[in-house]
Design an enzyme around this catalytic site. Structure first.
Site, PDB file in Angstrom:
ATOM      1  N   ARG A  53       0.786  -1.122  -0.105  1.00 48.31           N
ATOM      2  CA  ARG A  53       0.075   0.129   0.013  1.00 48.31           C
ATOM      3  C   ARG A  53       0.816   1.431   0.052  1.00 48.31           C
ATOM      4  O   ARG A  53       0.637   2.287  -0.860  1.00 48.31           O
ATOM      5  CB  ARG A  53      -0.874  -0.023   1.211  1.00 48.31           C
ATOM      6  CG  ARG A  53      -1.961   1.176   1.556  1.00 48.31           C
ATOM      7  CD  ARG A  53      -2.761   1.038   0.524  1.00 48.31           C
ATOM      8  NE  ARG A  53      -3.707   2.369   0.524  1.00 48.31           N
ATOM      9  CZ  ARG A  53      -3.408   3.681  -0.047  1.00 48.31           C
ATOM     10  NH1 ARG A  53      -2.467   3.676  -0.561  1.00 48.31           N
ATOM     11  NH2 ARG A  53      -4.379   4.610   0.507  1.00 48.31           N
TER      12      ARG A  53
ATOM     13  N   TYR B  58     -23.387   6.025  -0.499  1.00 47.28           N
ATOM     14  CA  TYR B  58     -22.287   6.868  -0.742  1.00 47.28           C
ATOM     15  C   TYR B  58     -22.330   7.345  -1.839  1.00 47.28           C
ATOM     16  O   TYR B  58     -21.895   8.704  -1.570  1.00 47.28           O
ATOM     17  CB  TYR B  58     -21.188   5.520  -0.925  1.00 47.28           C
ATOM     18  CG  TYR B  58     -20.445   4.982   0.320  1.00 47.28           C
ATOM     19  CD1 TYR B  58     -19.769   5.384   1.146  1.00 47.28           C
ATOM     20  CD2 TYR B  58     -21.156   3.469   0.758  1.00 47.28           C
ATOM     21  CE1 TYR B  58     -19.509   4.666   2.369  1.00 47.28           C
ATOM     22  CE2 TYR B  58     -20.728   2.921   1.602  1.00 47.28           C
ATOM     23  CZ  TYR B  58     -19.855   3.335   2.637  1.00 47.28           C
ATOM     24  OH  TYR B  58     -19.561   2.848   3.777  1.00 47.28           O
TER      25      TYR B  58
ATOM     26  N   ASP C 163     -13.132  -2.668  -4.487  1.00 50.04           N
ATOM     27  CA  ASP C 163     -13.978  -2.148  -3.394  1.00 50.04           C
ATOM     28  C   ASP C 163     -15.504  -2.003  -4.116  1.00 50.04           C
ATOM     29  O   ASP C 163     -15.626  -1.974  -5.166  1.00 50.04           O
ATOM     30  CB  ASP C 163     -13.348  -0.743  -3.065  1.00 50.04           C
ATOM     31  CG  ASP C 163     -14.025   0.020  -1.664  1.00 50.04           C
ATOM     32  OD1 ASP C 163     -13.568  -0.329  -0.841  1.00 50.04           O
ATOM     33  OD2 ASP C 163     -14.891   0.740  -2.001  1.00 50.04           O
TER      34      ASP C 163
HETATM   35  O1  1CP Z   1      -6.147   2.276   3.316  1.00 47.29           O
HETATM   36  C1  1CP Z   1      -6.590   1.328   2.525  1.00 47.29           C
HETATM   37  O2  1CP Z   1      -5.855   0.599   2.183  1.00 47.29           O
HETATM   38  C2  1CP Z   1      -7.888   1.472   2.271  1.00 47.29           C
HETATM   39  C3  1CP Z   1      -9.028   0.811   3.165  1.00 47.29           C
HETATM   40  C4  1CP Z   1      -9.896  -0.065   2.253  1.00 47.29           C
HETATM   41  C5  1CP Z   1      -9.703  -1.655   2.173  1.00 47.29           C
HETATM   42  C6  1CP Z   1      -8.523  -2.238   2.418  1.00 47.29           C
HETATM   43  C7  1CP Z   1     -10.978   0.360   1.510  1.00 47.29           C
HETATM   44  C8  1CP Z   1     -11.421   1.767   1.615  1.00 47.29           C
HETATM   45  N1  1CP Z   1     -11.373  -0.744   1.046  1.00 47.29           N
HETATM   46  C9  1CP Z   1     -10.727  -1.719   1.120  1.00 47.29           C
HETATM   47  C10 1CP Z   1     -10.904  -3.135   0.293  1.00 47.29           C
HETATM   48  C11 1CP Z   1     -12.176  -3.751   0.400  1.00 47.29           C
HETATM   49  N2  1CP Z   1     -13.566  -3.013   0.513  1.00 47.29           N
HETATM   50  C12 1CP Z   1     -12.492  -4.949   0.566  1.00 47.29           C
HETATM   51  C13 1CP Z   1     -11.434  -6.069  -0.107  1.00 47.29           C
HETATM   52  C14 1CP Z   1     -11.436  -7.437   0.232  1.00 47.29           C
HETATM   53  C15 1CP Z   1     -11.371  -7.847   1.556  1.00 47.29           C
HETATM   54  O3  1CP Z   1     -12.246  -8.098   2.244  1.00 47.29           O
HETATM   55  O4  1CP Z   1     -10.241  -8.139   2.006  1.00 47.29           O
HETATM   56  C16 1CP Z   1     -13.987  -5.271   0.327  1.00 47.29           C
HETATM   57  C17 1CP Z   1     -14.849  -6.393   0.128  1.00 47.29           C
HETATM   58  C18 1CP Z   1     -14.386  -3.910   0.775  1.00 47.29           C
HETATM   59  C19 1CP Z   1     -16.000  -3.856   0.545  1.00 47.29           C
HETATM   60  C20 1CP Z   1     -16.397  -2.522   0.974  1.00 47.29           C
HETATM   61  N3  1CP Z   1     -15.646  -1.086   0.945  1.00 47.29           N
HETATM   62  C21 1CP Z   1     -17.485  -2.094   1.867  1.00 47.29           C
HETATM   63  C22 1CP Z   1     -18.426  -3.249   2.208  1.00 47.29           C
HETATM   64  C23 1CP Z   1     -18.039  -3.974   3.442  1.00 47.29           C
HETATM   65  C24 1CP Z   1     -17.926  -3.219   4.854  1.00 47.29           C
HETATM   66  O5  1CP Z   1     -16.856  -3.006   5.329  1.00 47.29           O
HETATM   67  O6  1CP Z   1     -19.074  -2.875   5.340  1.00 47.29           O
HETATM   68  C25 1CP Z   1     -17.809  -0.787   2.139  1.00 47.29           C
HETATM   69  C26 1CP Z   1     -18.758  -0.133   3.061  1.00 47.29           C
HETATM   70  C27 1CP Z   1     -16.605  -0.183   1.469  1.00 47.29           C
HETATM   71  C28 1CP Z   1     -16.513   1.346   1.450  1.00 47.29           C
HETATM   72  C29 1CP Z   1     -15.217   1.871   1.722  1.00 47.29           C
HETATM   73  N4  1CP Z   1     -13.899   1.361   1.068  1.00 47.29           N
HETATM   74  C30 1CP Z   1     -13.003   1.925   1.968  1.00 47.29           C
HETATM   75  C31 1CP Z   1     -13.547   2.370   3.130  1.00 47.29           C
HETATM   76  C32 1CP Z   1     -12.516   2.884   4.549  1.00 47.29           C
HETATM   77  C33 1CP Z   1     -14.650   2.403   3.309  1.00 47.29           C
HETATM   78  C34 1CP Z   1     -15.788   2.731   4.217  1.00 47.29           C
HETATM   79  C35 1CP Z   1     -15.949   4.058   4.237  1.00 47.29           C
HETATM   80  C36 1CP Z   1     -17.085   4.839   5.193  1.00 47.29           C
HETATM   81  O7  1CP Z   1     -18.053   4.048   5.307  1.00 47.29           O
HETATM   82  O8  1CP Z   1     -16.448   5.434   5.949  1.00 47.29           O
END
Ligand code: 1CP
Length: 348
Positions: free
Chosen positions: A41, A154, A78
């Site tokens: 990352r 979102y 994502d």
């Molecule tokens: O700093 C980083 O590296 C970014 C953090 C990050 C990561 C690792 C984000 C940003 N997305 C991901 C990957 C991700 N997102 C996966 C990868 C596979 C795994 O599970 O290992 C998956 C399945 C998601 C799905 C996702 N993205 C969801 C649904 C699941 C959940 O957690 O409820 C949601 C709501 C998101 C939106 C999102 N993407 C990232 C963030 C920080 C968020 C949440 C934002 C918020 O609500 O404030």
């Protein structure tokens, strides 16, 4: 024996076959709690660059499989790639979470592309093709998307919110305009999931992370019905598509979800009363979950007890062990190892 070695226990559960030792994977298993993830990352400018660079996304997908031998590998991507493909500007600022140009009303919905910009998601399919041959044969490969409601929260707010107020207000103020947005996301997501399955994932999960804020009638209209249409559209293209639904926070509305949405398994968040599930979700429906991510973070006796309770509750039905939501970035790796030993039968 050879055919036995080739079976994928997680996929078996999705086919309705209980496994003596439940298969296990963790939501957000690729991520910041892993030093090897942080190393990769650090080397990319932005989170979207990681999602759109197939070699790196493939590597990050494989990291937790190499380290822990999970039964499921989830594609690294994502849920907000779909709004991006629909032409909405999406950025991830370090420490800030996602930012989108809000789609605040029907006019803004009209400004989105009416087709999924499939070319924009081609790198994701390439990631799948790179990961596929590198996975051990017994590992089930999972793709995913967000549920239309969760993605819409979102798109409308332009960011994560505590109560998903902007989308709820839009939906009350202008249900028809909001339905257009939901329909657009549903159609795009169906094409996207079919694309992932065609590229080689074994099953997909639909994350409805914010379904829990909806009252019953709205839950039916914006969660149950669109997810049902999404699944129908995927299966119109791929009839035997295996699908996990995760209506986080649904509580007692889980019963209606289980009845109306034809998923192969239902993901349970950590607040779900497991007795309620035993009583209201038919025993033939596979379930997945639901260890509290904070029990995993704390470890020790609290972790052991929580793991045992989850295992005991679902020992008699098709079951996939998982967390009730994503793993916290501060979770010690030894706790994950301890959890795995316990799930797989060693009582420490
Ligand atoms: O700093 C980083 O590296 C970014 C953090 C990050 C990561 C690792 C984000 C940003 N997305 C991901 C990957 C991700 N997102 C996966 C990868 C596979 C795994 O599970 O290992 C998956 C399945 C998601 C799905 C996702 N993205 C969801 C649904 C699941 C959940 O957690 O409820 C949601 C709501 C998101 C939106 C999102 N993407 C990232 C963030 C920080 C968020 C949440 C934002 C918020 O609500 O404030």
């Amino acid at each position: 024996m050879e055919s036995h070695e080739r079976t994928k226990p997680l996929l078996e559960v999705l086919n309705g076959n209980r496994q003596a030792t439940p298969p296990v994977w963790l939501m957000r298993q690729a991520g910041r709690y892993l030093p090897e993830y942080r190393a990769i990352r650090q080397g990319v400018a932005g989170f979207l660059d990681l999602c759109f660079t197939p070699e790196l996304a493939a590597e990050v997908t494989l990291q937790p499989i190499r380290r822990f031998g999970f039964d499921g590998a989830i594609l690294f991507s994502d849920i907000l790639l779909v709004p991006h493909a629909l032409g909405q500007r999406v950025t991830f600022d370090v420490g800030e979470g996602p930012r989108l140009d809000p789609v605040a009303d029907a006019a803004a919905v009209g400004g989105l592309r009416s087709d999924l910009g499939i070319d924009r998601l081609a790198p994701v399919y390439e990631t799948i093709r790179l990961v596929k041959p590198k996975l051990p044969e017994q590992v089930t490969f999972l793709g995913f998307c967000g549920a239309p409601w969760t993605v819409a929260t979102y798109m409308v707010a332009g960011r994560g919110t505590d109560d998903q107020g902007p989308a709820r207000r839009f939906a009350y103020r202008d249900p028809d305009g909001f339905a257009e947005l939901i329909d657009l996301v549903t159609a795009a997501s169906a094409e996207y999931l079919a694309g992932q399955l065609n590229a080689g994932v074994d099953a997909v999960q639909i994350f409805d992370s914010w379904s829990g804020v909806l009252p019953p009638d709205e839950f039916r209209r914006w969660c149950i019905e669109p997810v049902g249409r999404l699944i129908a559209a995927v299966r119109a293209r791929i009839p035997d598509a295996k699908i996990i639904g995760f209506p986080r926070g649904a509580g007692v509305l889980l019963a209606g979800y289980a009845e109306s949405v034809p998923v192969d398994a239902i993901g349970l968040d950590w607040t779900v009363d497991r007795r309620f599930v035993r009583e209201h979700v038919p025993p033939t429906v596979a379930v997945q979950g639901n260890l509290d991510p904070l029990a995993l973070l704390v470890g020790g006796a609290a972790l052991d007890r929580s793991v045992d309770q989850v295992l005991a509750s679902f020992a008699d039905r098709p079951f996939i062990f998982n967390l009730g939501h994503g793993i916290h970035p501060e979770t010690p790796i030894e706790h994950v190892e301890r959890m795995l030993r316990r799930v797989r039968g060693a009582k420490n």
